[in-house]
Write a protein that holds these residues in place. Structure first.
Motif, PDB file in Angstrom:
ATOM      1  N   MET A   1     -36.694  35.589  39.201  1.00  0.00           N
ATOM      2  CA  MET A   1     -35.383  34.995  38.913  1.00  0.00           C
ATOM      3  C   MET A   1     -34.625  34.760  40.209  1.00  0.00           C
ATOM      4  SD  MET A   1     -32.182  36.611  36.778  1.00  0.00           S
ATOM      5  CE  MET A   1     -33.002  36.407  35.223  1.00  0.00           C
ATOM      6  N   ARG A   2     -34.022  33.554  40.337  1.00  0.00           N
ATOM      7  CA  ARG A   2     -33.195  33.268  41.503  1.00  0.00           C
ATOM      8  C   ARG A   2     -31.978  34.175  41.473  1.00  0.00           C
ATOM      9  NH1 ARG A   2     -31.595  27.523  40.644  1.00  0.00           N
ATOM     10  NH2 ARG A   2     -30.074  28.088  42.253  1.00  0.00           N
ATOM     11  N   GLN A   3     -31.615  34.709  42.662  1.00  0.00           N
ATOM     12  CA  GLN A   3     -30.522  35.674  42.700  1.00  0.00           C
ATOM     13  C   GLN A   3     -29.185  35.026  42.358  1.00  0.00           C
ATOM     14  OE1 GLN A   3     -30.718  38.202  46.071  1.00  0.00           O
ATOM     15  NE2 GLN A   3     -28.812  39.269  45.620  1.00  0.00           N
ATOM     16  N   ASP A   4     -29.017  33.732  42.662  1.00  0.00           N
ATOM     17  CA  ASP A   4     -27.735  33.094  42.363  1.00  0.00           C
ATOM     18  C   ASP A   4     -27.534  32.903  40.859  1.00  0.00           C
ATOM     19  OD1 ASP A   4     -29.686  31.214  42.057  1.00  0.00           O
ATOM     20  OD2 ASP A   4     -28.762  29.688  43.336  1.00  0.00           O
ATOM     21  N   ALA A   5     -28.642  32.913  40.080  1.00  0.00           N
ATOM     22  CA  ALA A   5     -28.532  32.789  38.626  1.00  0.00           C
ATOM     23  C   ALA A   5     -28.457  34.150  37.942  1.00  0.00           C
ATOM     24  CB  ALA A   5     -29.732  32.013  38.084  1.00  0.00           C
ATOM     25  N   PHE A   6     -28.619  35.193  38.719  1.00  0.00           N
ATOM     26  CA  PHE A   6     -28.693  36.540  38.158  1.00  0.00           C
ATOM     27  C   PHE A   6     -27.406  36.995  37.475  1.00  0.00           C
ATOM     28  CE2 PHE A   6     -27.935  41.117  39.154  1.00  0.00           C
ATOM     29  CZ  PHE A   6     -28.733  41.644  38.161  1.00  0.00           C
ATOM     30  N   PRO A   7     -26.207  36.847  38.088  1.00  0.00           N
ATOM     31  CA  PRO A   7     -24.996  37.368  37.434  1.00  0.00           C
ATOM     32  C   PRO A   7     -24.780  36.816  36.036  1.00  0.00           C
ATOM     33  CG  PRO A   7     -24.544  36.804  39.723  1.00  0.00           C
ATOM     34  CD  PRO A   7     -25.911  36.282  39.414  1.00  0.00           C
ATOM     35  N   ALA A   8     -24.938  35.504  35.866  1.00  0.00           N
ATOM     36  CA  ALA A   8     -24.682  34.904  34.551  1.00  0.00           C
ATOM     37  C   ALA A   8     -25.678  35.403  33.509  1.00  0.00           C
ATOM     38  CB  ALA A   8     -24.733  33.380  34.656  1.00  0.00           C
ATOM     39  N   ALA A   9     -26.978  35.399  33.868  1.00  0.00           N
ATOM     40  CA  ALA A   9     -28.007  35.788  32.902  1.00  0.00           C
ATOM     41  C   ALA A   9     -27.931  37.277  32.572  1.00  0.00           C
ATOM     42  CB  ALA A   9     -29.386  35.437  33.461  1.00  0.00           C
ATOM     43  N   PHE A  10     -27.782  38.108  33.597  1.00  0.00           N
ATOM     44  CA  PHE A  10     -27.738  39.553  33.364  1.00  0.00           C
ATOM     45  C   PHE A  10     -26.446  39.940  32.654  1.00  0.00           C
ATOM     46  CE2 PHE A  10     -27.228  43.991  35.213  1.00  0.00           C
ATOM     47  CZ  PHE A  10     -28.113  44.553  34.314  1.00  0.00           C
ATOM     48  N   GLY A  11     -25.333  39.322  33.060  1.00  0.00           N
ATOM     49  CA  GLY A  11     -24.055  39.623  32.418  1.00  0.00           C
ATOM     50  C   GLY A  11     -24.076  39.278  30.945  1.00  0.00           C
ATOM     51  N   GLU A  12     -24.669  38.133  30.611  1.00  0.00           N
ATOM     52  CA  GLU A  12     -24.751  37.720  29.212  1.00  0.00           C
ATOM     53  C   GLU A  12     -25.590  38.719  28.413  1.00  0.00           C
ATOM     54  OE1 GLU A  12     -26.440  33.980  26.539  1.00  0.00           O
ATOM     55  OE2 GLU A  12     -26.145  33.748  28.702  1.00  0.00           O
ATOM     56  N   ARG A  13     -26.657  39.207  29.017  1.00  0.00           N
ATOM     57  CA  ARG A  13     -27.516  40.168  28.312  1.00  0.00           C
ATOM     58  C   ARG A  13     -26.766  41.483  28.068  1.00  0.00           C
ATOM     59  NH1 ARG A  13     -33.864  41.174  29.093  1.00  0.00           N
ATOM     60  NH2 ARG A  13     -34.078  42.935  27.662  1.00  0.00           N
ATOM     61  N   LEU A  14     -25.968  41.931  29.044  1.00  0.00           N
ATOM     62  CA  LEU A  14     -25.200  43.166  28.878  1.00  0.00           C
ATOM     63  C   LEU A  14     -24.194  43.034  27.741  1.00  0.00           C
ATOM     64  CD1 LEU A  14     -24.486  44.179  32.602  1.00  0.00           C
ATOM     65  CD2 LEU A  14     -26.128  45.217  31.028  1.00  0.00           C
ATOM     66  N   VAL A  15     -23.570  41.865  27.643  1.00  0.00           N
ATOM     67  CA  VAL A  15     -22.606  41.633  26.561  1.00  0.00           C
ATOM     68  C   VAL A  15     -23.317  41.613  25.210  1.00  0.00           C
ATOM     69  CG1 VAL A  15     -20.961  39.981  25.588  1.00  0.00           C
ATOM     70  CG2 VAL A  15     -20.971  40.425  28.057  1.00  0.00           C
ATOM     71  N   VAL A  16     -24.458  40.930  25.137  1.00  0.00           N
ATOM     72  CA  VAL A  16     -25.219  40.856  23.888  1.00  0.00           C
ATOM     73  C   VAL A  16     -25.676  42.249  23.445  1.00  0.00           C
ATOM     74  CG1 VAL A  16     -27.366  40.020  22.843  1.00  0.00           C
ATOM     75  CG2 VAL A  16     -25.966  38.478  24.232  1.00  0.00           C
ATOM     76  N   ASP A  17     -26.077  43.080  24.409  1.00  0.00           N
ATOM     77  CA  ASP A  17     -26.549  44.426  24.090  1.00  0.00           C
ATOM     78  C   ASP A  17     -25.401  45.399  23.814  1.00  0.00           C
ATOM     79  OD1 ASP A  17     -29.104  43.527  24.405  1.00  0.00           O
ATOM     80  OD2 ASP A  17     -29.392  44.370  26.415  1.00  0.00           O
ATOM     81  N   GLY A  18     -24.156  44.951  23.961  1.00  0.00           N
ATOM     82  CA  GLY A  18     -23.012  45.815  23.686  1.00  0.00           C
ATOM     83  C   GLY A  18     -22.715  46.811  24.787  1.00  0.00           C
ATOM     84  N   ILE A  19     -23.283  46.601  25.981  1.00  0.00           N
ATOM     85  CA  ILE A  19     -23.069  47.513  27.099  1.00  0.00           C
ATOM     86  C   ILE A  19     -21.777  47.165  27.838  1.00  0.00           C
ATOM     87  CG2 ILE A  19     -24.034  48.272  29.321  1.00  0.00           C
ATOM     88  CD1 ILE A  19     -26.811  47.763  28.127  1.00  0.00           C
TER      89      ILE A  19
ATOM     90  N   ASP B   1     -18.134  44.499  27.766  1.00  0.00           N
ATOM     91  CA  ASP B   1     -17.354  43.537  26.984  1.00  0.00           C
ATOM     92  C   ASP B   1     -17.046  42.303  27.830  1.00  0.00           C
ATOM     93  OD1 ASP B   1     -15.208  44.201  28.674  1.00  0.00           O
ATOM     94  OD2 ASP B   1     -14.398  45.653  27.260  1.00  0.00           O
ATOM     95  N   ALA B   2     -16.494  41.282  27.202  1.00  0.00           N
ATOM     96  CA  ALA B   2     -16.252  40.012  27.892  1.00  0.00           C
ATOM     97  C   ALA B   2     -15.238  40.174  29.021  1.00  0.00           C
ATOM     98  CB  ALA B   2     -15.766  38.966  26.881  1.00  0.00           C
ATOM     99  N   GLY B   3     -14.213  41.015  28.798  1.00  0.00           N
ATOM    100  CA  GLY B   3     -13.221  41.241  29.847  1.00  0.00           C
ATOM    101  C   GLY B   3     -13.820  41.894  31.076  1.00  0.00           C
ATOM    102  N   GLY B   4     -14.680  42.892  30.852  1.00  0.00           N
ATOM    103  CA  GLY B   4     -15.347  43.559  31.970  1.00  0.00           C
ATOM    104  C   GLY B   4     -16.274  42.621  32.712  1.00  0.00           C
TER     105      GLY B   4
END
Length: 565
Positions: free
Chosen positions: A1-19, A21-24
């Motif tokens: 995975m390209r590092q510049d795409a990492f925040p969006a993809a990983f952040g979305e997964r954390l939100v989906v998994d309930g780890i 929230d959107a504000g965080g």
């Protein structure tokens, strides 16, 4: 995975998994853009996701296995080829080498350069694992020793010690990036090592940095003398203390996210001949175990304590020296008593851990809010249960007795060596023996001993001798096979052979016979003899029970009970 795409993809997964929230997520993305640091590191620094949860989520996202403490090597891997300074600076840890492959744990999964270098250097295929920064630091410390002097030396060269009267210069040095990194680094190391205190002690040869782990001080490193002013000023700024005041002791607090968990620190400074000595008490709520079983209490002691907690009034005292776990025991009792139909007040100095649902009061002697004043106030608040952090004087003792006589259940602590000696101590304070006889329900004396590491403990060389002693003195308390062990040391326990601490206790419940002895002003020895005749196990005997169950060592028990073998 390209590092510049990492925040969006990983952040979305954390939100989906309930780890997260959107504000965080939005807050972390803004902080990442501003600081330029890696997204997952920002999440940990902001305390938005605990370190352990973040590591597992990152491993799942990247499809990497996680290196646990059981995967860590006992000895350095390929030490003749891979240098320790490369391991430290590039944060890669060789786990094992076999069949033309090299297993390596990495802190930064996006940094592929050190893995390519290791593949070229060792002529092996490299398999990477993800490891937490804390596990990496402990493993490197255990396998390769402490950090060299290059880091502190570099800071010392960067910032020569300022004049102690030049407050602005001290402030500038304390806010230098290298000093901030050094202080944050040793704080993180101490927390990861599960220390209870950080000691910064100036001396003639330098500034000793020591951690108290499982009740024992360990030297972490010796900082150059030139760093004394910088480190001291940095800690005092973090604790909101006066950096210009060096002649008087000061006390402060720090709240800091470490590895994704908010940690509270109590800071105490004291002037010495070579500068200010600093002790930072680490209050990590995520580590505290408010459970009698996990604290090491035997089933019969827990049953007796629960019976005492069911009493409508009276006083229960927990005694022992400083650092013997008295407050933790009281918190465990209060946690069980904390119900919607019960009103609980505590008066503490300081409040070590906040418990939801309990009214906790911090005393402030400087403004006149001492223990007696606070106690008089809360007795007008219609409490059911009162916890007093410590009975320090006769006035506090009398108010505690008054509270118990008016229908309240009171818990408190006292500094004494045994359960029986507590009554004499209170009489020496000036409390009448007839009041003690009618109000004290029980005294629990305790000490803390180090718990053996379950991963490396081995049979004790004198196991046969101690098995006979345990079978003779506490025959019905161990149950099953008697196992007497000794510490060995491994990567899991950092080479000490121990992991955590447990309590050894003696519980003296006041019966009619013992109340009569108190009324007759009987000596400590008479009270203890009567209690033992009725079945009370002493701290030494409770320690023998835990030695026989393989939980601790006989040496630990002998050290804290001062009992002749």
């Amino acid at each position: 995975m390209r590092q510049d795409a990492f925040p969006a993809a990983f952040g979305e997964r954390l939100v989906v998994d309930g780890i997260l929230d959107a504000g965080g997520l939005d807050r972390a993305k803004r902080a990442t853009a501003k600081s330029g640091e890696r997204f997952d590191q920002v999440l940990a620094k902001l305390g938005l996701v605990p370190d352990a949860v973040l590591l597992e989520a990152l491993a799942r996202h990247l499809g990497m296995p996680v290196a646990t403490t059981r995967d860590l090597p006992i000895l350095p891997v390929l030490p003749e080829t891979i240098r320790p300074d490369f391991i430290r600076t590039r944060q890669v840890l060789p786990l094992g080498a076999e069949d033309g492959r090299l297993a390596v744990a990495v802190v930064d999964p996006f940094d592929r350069e050190p893995l390519a270098a290791l593949a070229y250097l060792t002529e092996r295929d490299v398999t990477s694992y993800l490891i937490s920064p804390g596990d990496f630091s402990r493993a490197v410390q255990s396998l390769y020793g402490g950090h060299g002097q290059s880091g502190p030396d570099a800071i010392e060269a960067h910032s020569e010690e300022a004049s102690e009267t030049d407050v602005q210069r001290l402030r500038d040095i304390a806010n230098d990036a290298p000093v901030i990194r050094l202080v944050n680094q040793f704080i993180a190391e101490a927390v990861e090592a599960k220390s209870s205190d950080i000691h910064i002690q100036p001396g003639i040869d330098g500034v000793a940095l020591r951690y108290r782990i499982d009740g024992h001080l360990r030297q972490a490193q010796l900082l150059p003398s030139g760093l004394r002013a910088a480190v001291t000023s940095r800690v005092k700024i973090m604790a909101k203390l006066d950096i210009a005041e060096r002649r008087m002791p000061q006390d402060g607090r720090i709240k800091l996210p470490v590895r994704g968990v908010d940690i509270d620190f109590r800071v105490s400074t004291t002037p010495t001949a070579y500068g200010e000595s600093i002790v930072m008490r680490i209050l990590d709520r995520s580590r505290i175990e408010l459970d009698f079983v996990k604290l090491g209490f035997a089933a019969e002691d827990i049953a007796a304590i629960e019976a005492l907690m069911g009493q409508p009034n009276g006083i229960v005292l927990v005694t022992g020296p400083t650092g013997s776990g008295k407050t933790t025991t009281l918190y465990a009792a209060l946690k069980r008593l904390n119900r919607p139909d019960v009103k609980v007040f505590t008066v503490e100095d300081p409040i070590e851990y906040q418990i939801a649902g309990i009214n906790q009061i911090q005393v402030h002697p400087a403004i006149g809010l001492d223990f007696p004043h606070a106690l008089r106030s809360i007795l007008r608040q219609d409490p059911d249960i009162v916890m007093i952090g410590e009975i320090r004087d006769v006035e506090t003792a009398r108010i505690a007795i008054q509270a118990s006589l008016t229908g309240h259940l009171v818990f408190s602590t006292l500094h004494t060596n045994s359960a029986a000696a507590t009554i004499t101590r209170l009489i020496d304070m000036g409390v009448e023996n007839y009041l003690l006889a009618s109000t004290v329900n029980a005294v629990l004396a305790q000490r803390l001993v180090r718990r053996l590491c379950s991963n490396c403990a081995a049979p004790h060389p004198h196991a046969a001798q101690w098995r006979q002693r345990i079978a003779r003195d506490v025959p019905h308390a161990v149950g099953g096979e008697i196992s007497v062990l000794k510490p060995v040391g491994c990567t899991t326990c950092g080479g000490t052979g121990f992991a955590g601490r447990i309590a050894i206790v003696e519980l003296m419940v006041m019966t009619e016979n013992r109340r009569a002895l108190v009324l007759a002003s009987a000596a400590d020895s008479e009270l203890e003899t009567a209690a033992r005749r009725d079945g009370m196990a002493t701290m030494f005997e409770d320690g023998l029970r835990k030695v026989g169950r393989g939980l601790t060592t006989i040496e630990e028990v002998l050290q804290v009970t001062r009992t002749a073998a």
